[in-house]
Design a protein around this motif. Structure first.
Motif, PDB file in Angstrom:
ATOM      1  N   MET A  53       0.832  -1.175   0.000  1.00 19.04           N
ATOM      2  CA  MET A  53       0.000   0.000   0.000  1.00 19.04           C
ATOM      3  C   MET A  53       0.885   1.249   0.000  1.00 19.04           C
ATOM      4  O   MET A  53       1.820   1.365   0.765  1.00 19.04           O
ATOM      5  CB  MET A  53      -0.884  -0.034   1.244  1.00 19.04           C
ATOM      6  N   THR A  54       0.582   2.217  -0.876  1.00 18.87           N
ATOM      7  CA  THR A  54       1.363   3.434  -0.939  1.00 18.87           C
ATOM      8  C   THR A  54       0.751   4.490  -0.023  1.00 18.87           C
ATOM      9  O   THR A  54      -0.454   4.553   0.151  1.00 18.87           O
ATOM     10  CB  THR A  54       1.414   3.985  -2.380  1.00 18.87           C
ATOM     11  N   ALA A  55       1.606   5.308   0.545  1.00 19.96           N
ATOM     12  CA  ALA A  55       1.145   6.371   1.438  1.00 19.96           C
ATOM     13  C   ALA A  55       0.560   7.520   0.627  1.00 19.96           C
ATOM     14  O   ALA A  55       1.033   7.817  -0.460  1.00 19.96           O
ATOM     15  CB  ALA A  55       2.302   6.866   2.291  1.00 19.96           C
ATOM     16  N   GLN A  56      -0.469   8.137   1.143  1.00 17.08           N
ATOM     17  CA  GLN A  56      -1.094   9.291   0.504  1.00 17.08           C
ATOM     18  C   GLN A  56      -0.184  10.499   0.674  1.00 17.08           C
ATOM     19  O   GLN A  56       0.164  10.871   1.779  1.00 17.08           O
ATOM     20  CB  GLN A  56      -2.460   9.567   1.156  1.00 17.08           C
ATOM     21  N   VAL A  57       0.210  11.100  -0.444  1.00 15.33           N
ATOM     22  CA  VAL A  57       1.001  12.320  -0.391  1.00 15.33           C
ATOM     23  C   VAL A  57       0.054  13.445   0.027  1.00 15.33           C
ATOM     24  O   VAL A  57      -1.015  13.601  -0.569  1.00 15.33           O
ATOM     25  CB  VAL A  57       1.641  12.631  -1.767  1.00 15.33           C
ATOM     26  N   PRO A  58       0.398  14.230   1.033  1.00 14.90           N
ATOM     27  CA  PRO A  58      -0.484  15.310   1.461  1.00 14.90           C
ATOM     28  C   PRO A  58      -0.749  16.286   0.316  1.00 14.90           C
ATOM     29  O   PRO A  58       0.172  16.663  -0.411  1.00 14.90           O
ATOM     30  CB  PRO A  58       0.291  16.002   2.582  1.00 14.90           C
ATOM     31  N   SER A  59      -2.005  16.683   0.153  1.00 18.14           N
ATOM     32  CA  SER A  59      -2.347  17.612  -0.920  1.00 18.14           C
ATOM     33  C   SER A  59      -3.437  18.573  -0.467  1.00 18.14           C
ATOM     34  O   SER A  59      -4.168  18.310   0.480  1.00 18.14           O
ATOM     35  CB  SER A  59      -2.798  16.859  -2.171  1.00 18.14           C
ATOM     36  N   ILE A  60      -3.517  19.697  -1.179  1.00 18.49           N
ATOM     37  CA  ILE A  60      -4.525  20.724  -0.943  1.00 18.49           C
ATOM     38  C   ILE A  60      -5.252  20.935  -2.261  1.00 18.49           C
ATOM     39  O   ILE A  60      -4.618  21.160  -3.291  1.00 18.49           O
ATOM     40  CB  ILE A  60      -3.865  22.040  -0.476  1.00 18.49           C
ATOM     41  N   GLU A  61      -6.591  20.856  -2.241  1.00 20.29           N
ATOM     42  CA  GLU A  61      -7.372  20.958  -3.475  1.00 20.29           C
ATOM     43  C   GLU A  61      -8.546  21.918  -3.312  1.00 20.29           C
ATOM     44  O   GLU A  61      -9.257  21.857  -2.316  1.00 20.29           O
ATOM     45  CB  GLU A  61      -7.935  19.591  -3.866  1.00 20.29           C
ATOM     46  N   PHE A  62      -8.745  22.784  -4.303  1.00 18.31           N
ATOM     47  CA  PHE A  62      -9.981  23.549  -4.434  1.00 18.31           C
ATOM     48  C   PHE A  62     -10.936  22.787  -5.348  1.00 18.31           C
ATOM     49  O   PHE A  62     -12.136  22.798  -5.159  1.00 18.31           O
ATOM     50  CB  PHE A  62      -9.729  24.938  -5.030  1.00 18.31           C
ATOM     51  N   PHE A  63     -10.354  22.153  -6.383  1.00 18.05           N
ATOM     52  CA  PHE A  63     -11.109  21.360  -7.337  1.00 18.05           C
ATOM     53  C   PHE A  63     -10.611  19.928  -7.260  1.00 18.05           C
ATOM     54  O   PHE A  63      -9.405  19.680  -7.182  1.00 18.05           O
ATOM     55  CB  PHE A  63     -10.941  21.908  -8.766  1.00 18.05           C
ATOM     56  N   GLU A  64     -11.549  18.993  -7.277  1.00 14.27           N
ATOM     57  CA  GLU A  64     -11.247  17.571  -7.108  1.00 14.27           C
ATOM     58  C   GLU A  64     -10.184  17.095  -8.092  1.00 14.27           C
ATOM     59  O   GLU A  64     -10.301  17.276  -9.297  1.00 14.27           O
ATOM     60  CB  GLU A  64     -12.531  16.768  -7.301  1.00 14.27           C
ATOM     61  N   GLY A  65      -9.116  16.522  -7.549  1.00 18.86           N
ATOM     62  CA  GLY A  65      -8.069  15.935  -8.376  1.00 18.86           C
ATOM     63  C   GLY A  65      -6.984  16.891  -8.833  1.00 18.86           C
ATOM     64  O   GLY A  65      -6.056  16.493  -9.524  1.00 18.86           O
ATOM     65  N   ILE A  66      -7.082  18.180  -8.466  1.00 21.32           N
ATOM     66  CA  ILE A  66      -6.057  19.146  -8.857  1.00 21.32           C
ATOM     67  C   ILE A  66      -5.366  19.641  -7.593  1.00 21.32           C
ATOM     68  O   ILE A  66      -5.906  20.458  -6.851  1.00 21.32           O
ATOM     69  CB  ILE A  66      -6.660  20.342  -9.628  1.00 21.32           C
ATOM     70  N   SER A  67      -4.171  19.141  -7.347  1.00 21.26           N
ATOM     71  CA  SER A  67      -3.413  19.534  -6.160  1.00 21.26           C
ATOM     72  C   SER A  67      -2.780  20.901  -6.370  1.00 21.26           C
ATOM     73  O   SER A  67      -2.154  21.149  -7.394  1.00 21.26           O
ATOM     74  CB  SER A  67      -2.313  18.513  -5.864  1.00 21.26           C
ATOM     75  N   GLU A  68      -2.962  21.771  -5.388  1.00 15.91           N
ATOM     76  CA  GLU A  68      -2.392  23.112  -5.441  1.00 15.91           C
ATOM     77  C   GLU A  68      -1.097  23.153  -4.629  1.00 15.91           C
ATOM     78  O   GLU A  68      -0.901  22.344  -3.736  1.00 15.91           O
ATOM     79  CB  GLU A  68      -3.384  24.141  -4.873  1.00 15.91           C
ATOM     80  N   GLU A  69      -0.232  24.101  -4.962  1.00 12.29           N
ATOM     81  CA  GLU A  69       1.023  24.288  -4.231  1.00 12.29           C
ATOM     82  C   GLU A  69       0.883  25.456  -3.272  1.00 12.29           C
ATOM     83  O   GLU A  69       0.693  26.594  -3.692  1.00 12.29           O
ATOM     84  CB  GLU A  69       2.168  24.573  -5.199  1.00 12.29           C
ATOM     85  N   LEU A  70       0.997  25.177  -2.000  1.00 11.50           N
ATOM     86  CA  LEU A  70       0.932  26.196  -0.963  1.00 11.50           C
ATOM     87  C   LEU A  70       2.249  26.966  -0.938  1.00 11.50           C
ATOM     88  O   LEU A  70       3.314  26.365  -0.872  1.00 11.50           O
ATOM     89  CB  LEU A  70       0.686  25.516   0.389  1.00 11.50           C
ATOM     90  N   SER A  71       2.173  28.292  -1.025  1.00 14.02           N
ATOM     91  CA  SER A  71       3.375  29.121  -0.997  1.00 14.02           C
ATOM     92  C   SER A  71       3.757  29.503   0.425  1.00 14.02           C
ATOM     93  O   SER A  71       4.931  29.596   0.757  1.00 14.02           O
ATOM     94  CB  SER A  71       3.161  30.406  -1.796  1.00 14.02           C
ATOM     95  N   ASN A  72       2.735  29.758   1.259  1.00 14.02           N
ATOM     96  CA  ASN A  72       2.995  30.193   2.620  1.00 14.02           C
ATOM     97  C   ASN A  72       1.752  29.919   3.460  1.00 14.02           C
ATOM     98  O   ASN A  72       0.641  29.847   2.933  1.00 14.02           O
ATOM     99  CB  ASN A  72       3.324  31.690   2.646  1.00 14.02           C
ATOM    100  N   VAL A  73       1.956  29.776   4.750  1.00 21.85           N
ATOM    101  CA  VAL A  73       0.843  29.632   5.680  1.00 21.85           C
ATOM    102  C   VAL A  73       1.164  30.426   6.931  1.00 21.85           C
ATOM    103  O   VAL A  73       2.304  30.437   7.390  1.00 21.85           O
ATOM    104  CB  VAL A  73       0.538  28.143   5.998  1.00 21.85           C
ATOM    105  N   SER A  74       0.158  31.125   7.429  1.00 26.75           N
ATOM    106  CA  SER A  74       0.317  31.913   8.647  1.00 26.75           C
ATOM    107  C   SER A  74      -0.745  31.455   9.639  1.00 26.75           C
ATOM    108  O   SER A  74      -1.930  31.370   9.304  1.00 26.75           O
ATOM    109  CB  SER A  74       0.136  33.400   8.320  1.00 26.75           C
ATOM    110  N   LEU A  75      -0.321  31.149  10.860  1.00 26.64           N
ATOM    111  CA  LEU A  75      -1.220  30.671  11.899  1.00 26.64           C
ATOM    112  C   LEU A  75      -1.349  31.750  12.965  1.00 26.64           C
ATOM    113  O   LEU A  75      -0.341  32.259  13.459  1.00 26.64           O
ATOM    114  CB  LEU A  75      -0.674  29.385  12.522  1.00 26.64           C
ATOM    115  N   ARG A  76      -2.592  32.082  13.313  1.00 26.71           N
ATOM    116  CA  ARG A  76      -2.831  33.133  14.307  1.00 26.71           C
ATOM    117  C   ARG A  76      -3.854  32.658  15.328  1.00 26.71           C
ATOM    118  O   ARG A  76      -4.668  31.790  15.047  1.00 26.71           O
ATOM    119  CB  ARG A  76      -3.343  34.391  13.620  1.00 26.71           C
ATOM    120  N   ARG A  77      -3.811  33.281  16.513  1.00 26.28           N
ATOM    121  CA  ARG A  77      -4.791  32.979  17.554  1.00 26.28           C
ATOM    122  C   ARG A  77      -5.297  34.288  18.139  1.00 26.28           C
ATOM    123  O   ARG A  77      -4.508  35.127  18.560  1.00 26.28           O
ATOM    124  CB  ARG A  77      -4.171  32.109  18.641  1.00 26.28           C
ATOM    125  N   ASN A  78      -6.628  34.433  18.176  1.00 25.18           N
ATOM    126  CA  ASN A  78      -7.240  35.605  18.774  1.00 25.18           C
ATOM    127  C   ASN A  78      -7.084  35.516  20.281  1.00 25.18           C
ATOM    128  O   ASN A  78      -7.557  34.569  20.900  1.00 25.18           O
ATOM    129  CB  ASN A  78      -8.725  35.668  18.379  1.00 25.18           C
TER     130      ASN A  78
END
Length: 122
Positions: free
Chosen positions: A1-26
Motif C-alpha cells: 500500500m502506498t502512502a497518501q502524499v499530502p495535498s490541498i485541493e480547491f477542485f477535485e483531483g487538482i493539487s495546489e502548491e501552498l506558498s505560505n501559511v500563517s497561523l494566528r490565535r485571537n
C-alpha cells in the motif's frame, strides 16, 4: 500500500502548491485562524476548473483522510503591468475546536515535510 502524499485541493483531483501559511490565535476568544497563500492555482490554468468538480470547500488530504474546510474568505490579489495578472491567492479559515486544530497541525506537518517547508516565527 502506498502512502497518501499530502495535498490541498480547491477542485477535485487538482493539487495546489501552498506558498505560505500563517497561523494566528485571537487572544480574547482563543479562536485560531489560518491564512494560506498560493502563488498560483493550477485549477485556473488551462481552464481546469471547468473540467473538474468544484469541492465547495478547501480539501486537505493526507494519510489520515480528508479535511474539508469552508474558507471565511478567498482573495485574488492582482498585479503585473496591466494589473490583470493573478499575483497570489489568499485563503482564510478559522478553527475553533482543539481536536480540529490538532488534526490540522498533523496535516500541516505532513504537508511541510513532503514539500520542503519549514516552520518559522515572525
Amino acid at each position: 500500500m502506498t502512502a497518501q502524499v499530502p495535498s490541498i485541493e480547491f477542485f477535485e483531483g487538482i493539487s495546489e502548491e501552498l506558498s505560505n501559511v500563517s497561523l494566528r490565535r485571537n487572544r480574547s476568544t482563543g479562536v485560531r485562524s489560518v491564512l494560506m497563500t498560493f502563488a498560483h492555482l493550477k485549477s485556473l490554468e488551462k481552464f481546469n476548473s471547468f473540467t473538474k468538480k468544484f469541492s465547495k470547500a478547501l480539501l486537505l488530504i493526507d494519510t489520515e483522510g480528508r479535511i474539508s474546510v469552508e474558507p471565511s474568505s478567498v482573495k485574488f490579489i492582482f498585479g503585473g503591468p496591466e494589473g490583470d495578472e493573478i499575483d497570489r491567492v489568499e485563503c482564510v479559515f478559522e478553527i475553533e475546536r482543539e481536536d480540529h486544530w490538532e488534526r490540522f497541525m498533523r496535516f500541516m506537518n505532513r504537508y511541510a515535510e513532503a514539500n520542503g517547508m519549514a516552520y518559522g516565527e515572525r
